[in-house]
Scaffold this motif. Structure first.
Motif, short mmCIF file in Angstrom:
data_model
loop_
_atom_site.label_atom_id
_atom_site.label_comp_id
_atom_site.label_asym_id
_atom_site.label_seq_id
_atom_site.Cartn_x
_atom_site.Cartn_y
_atom_site.Cartn_z
N ALA A 1 30.83 -4.40 -3.18
CA ALA A 1 30.11 -3.38 -2.30
C ALA A 1 29.40 -3.89 -1.00
CB ALA A 1 28.67 -2.69 -3.24
N VAL A 2 30.06 -3.29 -0.10
CA VAL A 2 29.60 -3.54 1.38
C VAL A 2 28.79 -2.27 2.13
CG1 VAL A 2 31.91 -3.18 2.29
CG2 VAL A 2 30.63 -4.36 3.30
N PRO A 3 28.27 -2.76 3.00
CA PRO A 3 26.72 -1.36 3.48
C PRO A 3 28.28 -0.40 4.68
CG PRO A 3 25.43 -2.91 2.90
CD PRO A 3 27.02 -3.02 2.60
N VAL A 4 28.17 -0.05 4.81
CA VAL A 4 29.79 0.62 6.16
C VAL A 4 29.08 2.12 7.10
CG1 VAL A 4 31.88 0.18 5.61
CG2 VAL A 4 30.83 2.29 4.91
N ALA A 5 29.55 1.89 7.90
CA ALA A 5 29.00 3.44 9.00
C ALA A 5 29.96 3.77 9.85
CB ALA A 5 27.87 3.34 9.78
N SER A 6 30.12 4.47 10.74
CA SER A 6 31.05 4.58 11.18
C SER A 6 30.59 3.43 13.06
CB SER A 6 30.70 5.87 12.05
OG SER A 6 29.26 6.38 13.13
N SER A 7 31.76 3.01 13.98
CA SER A 7 31.35 2.56 14.48
C SER A 7 30.46 2.48 15.76
CB SER A 7 32.67 1.97 15.57
OG SER A 7 32.98 3.63 16.16
N GLU A 8 30.47 3.89 16.26
CA GLU A 8 29.26 4.67 16.81
C GLU A 8 27.34 4.53 16.31
OE1 GLU A 8 31.89 5.82 15.76
OE2 GLU A 8 33.08 6.86 17.63
N TYR A 9 27.41 4.35 15.07
CA TYR A 9 25.89 4.75 14.27
C TYR A 9 25.78 3.37 14.25
CZ TYR A 9 22.21 5.09 10.34
OH TYR A 9 21.87 4.75 10.40
N VAL A 10 26.45 1.81 14.57
CA VAL A 10 26.26 0.69 14.15
C VAL A 10 26.31 0.50 15.59
CG1 VAL A 10 27.19 -1.52 13.75
CG2 VAL A 10 28.01 0.19 12.19
N GLN A 11 26.40 0.63 16.61
CA GLN A 11 26.71 0.51 17.98
C GLN A 11 25.04 0.81 18.10
OE1 GLN A 11 27.69 -1.33 20.02
NE2 GLN A 11 29.08 -1.80 18.70
N GLN A 12 24.76 2.13 17.25
CA GLN A 12 23.32 2.63 18.59
C GLN A 12 22.21 2.52 17.79
OE1 GLN A 12 24.05 7.01 17.35
NE2 GLN A 12 25.83 6.91 19.25
N ASN A 13 22.30 1.83 16.18
CA ASN A 13 21.40 0.97 15.36
C ASN A 13 21.10 -0.12 15.28
OD1 ASN A 13 20.23 4.02 14.17
ND2 ASN A 13 22.41 4.18 14.48
N LYS A 14 22.17 -0.99 16.43
CA LYS A 14 21.75 -2.38 16.47
C LYS A 14 20.79 -3.38 15.59
CE LYS A 14 26.44 -3.69 18.92
NZ LYS A 14 26.49 -4.14 20.06
N GLU A 15 19.95 -2.92 16.66
CA GLU A 15 18.22 -3.61 16.40
C GLU A 15 18.10 -3.71 15.09
OE1 GLU A 15 17.80 0.61 17.49
OE2 GLU A 15 18.84 -0.82 18.18
N LYS A 16 18.37 -2.37 14.37
CA LYS A 16 17.58 -2.31 12.69
C LYS A 16 18.64 -3.28 12.22
CE LYS A 16 17.12 3.32 13.39
NZ LYS A 16 16.91 4.20 12.79
N ASP A 17 19.39 -3.64 12.64
CA ASP A 17 20.51 -4.41 11.48
C ASP A 17 20.13 -4.40 10.01
OD1 ASP A 17 21.87 -6.55 11.32
OD2 ASP A 17 19.90 -7.67 10.75
#
Length: 269
Positions: free
Chosen positions: A167-183
């Motif tokens: 299992a690995v947490p995943v999201a869209s690349s846009e979501y990852v870029q917008q929520n980097k600070e939340k890690d």
């Protein structure tokens, strides 16, 4: 009352019918993959059994006698009925059709894209795919087998491991870029659930000793719907590898963790 005579053996009928249709022992032998002499011997044995000549033989042509033409109608009907009955019997007891159950994501993303290759390798097998998120009871349904993600044993079923799961947490690349600070502070993310009756995020949190509670959660009743929501940028879902590895390779989804976590469940046949 007409005298009764026992019917000739069925084994002679294919040679007789094919010879009558092609008007040639040689051509009949080629169709039946036997020698012309074997055809002649079977016809001779058939005529001796019946006590009548069935063919008029000449160098130019092989023709049916009047008795032969009459017997041809009977023999052809008998063979046709036998072949039809045999086909029906095979369909019921020796079927080359396999009913296979799996989740829709596995069907759409893995099996169907490879179905043409399977049919080319095994043209005699008809594969009928059934999709369901439920763990089917194969004994109560017309299913022959299933591909399932879970942990055996399942009562009354044999299970063979296809591969372990991760299992690995995943999201869209846009979501990852917008929520980097939340890690990996999952409490600040929208968590996507992809199946009913089991909290995968809770299990992930217990295995990683991290808090995964969040006030923003989305619930779907299928794994593929959950990943679709993640691709749409609605939050973070748990992707299961290896079945979703191509989503990461293609960039459709991006991993939130460096290393996937091995699941207690696996993929079984």
């Amino acid at each position: 009352m007409k005298p009764y005579r026992k019917a000739p053996p069925l084994q002679y009928l294919p040679a007789f019918v094919k010879s009558a249709q092609l008007r040639s022992f040689k051509h009949a032998a080629m169709q039946l993959n036997i020698t012309p002499s074997a055809i002649s011997q079977q016809i001779k044995a058939l005529e001796e059994n019946i006590g009548l000549s069935l063919f008029k033989r000449s160098q130019r042509e092989l023709r049916l006698t009047q008795a032969g033409a009459s017997f041809y109608e009977t023999a052809a009907r008998a063979l046709s009925a036998y072949e039809s009955g045999w086909e029906e019997f095979c369909g019921q007891y020796i079927s080359a059709t396999i009913h296979l159950s799996m989740i829709s994501y596995v069907a759409n993303e893995i099996v169907i894209p490879r179905l043409a290759e399977f049919r080319q390798a095994y043209p005699q097998i008809d594969l009928i795919i059934h999709t369901s998120m439920a763990t089917e009871n194969l004994q109560d349904k017309t299913l022959d087998a299933a591909i399932r993600f879970g942990t055996p044993p399942w009562a009354g079923h044999d299970a063979q491991l296809i591969c372990p799961a991760y299992a690995v947490p995943v999201a869209s690349s846009e979501y990852v870029q917008q929520n980097k600070e939340k890690d990996k502070n999952w409490q600040q993310h929208s968590l996507i659930h992809g199946r009913n009756g089991f909290d995968d995020w809770q299990a992930y949190g217990e295995a990683t000793a991290s808090a995964v509670t969040s006030s923003r959660q989305l619930f779907f009743d299928s794994y593929d719907a959950g990943l679709c929501a993640a691709r749409a940028g609605l939050g973070v879902a748990l992707a299961i590898l290896p079945i979703s590895a191509h989503e990461l390779r293609s960039g459709r989804l991006q991993a939130f963790a460096d290393q996937p976590l091995e699941c207690r469940a696996g993929f079984y046949f």
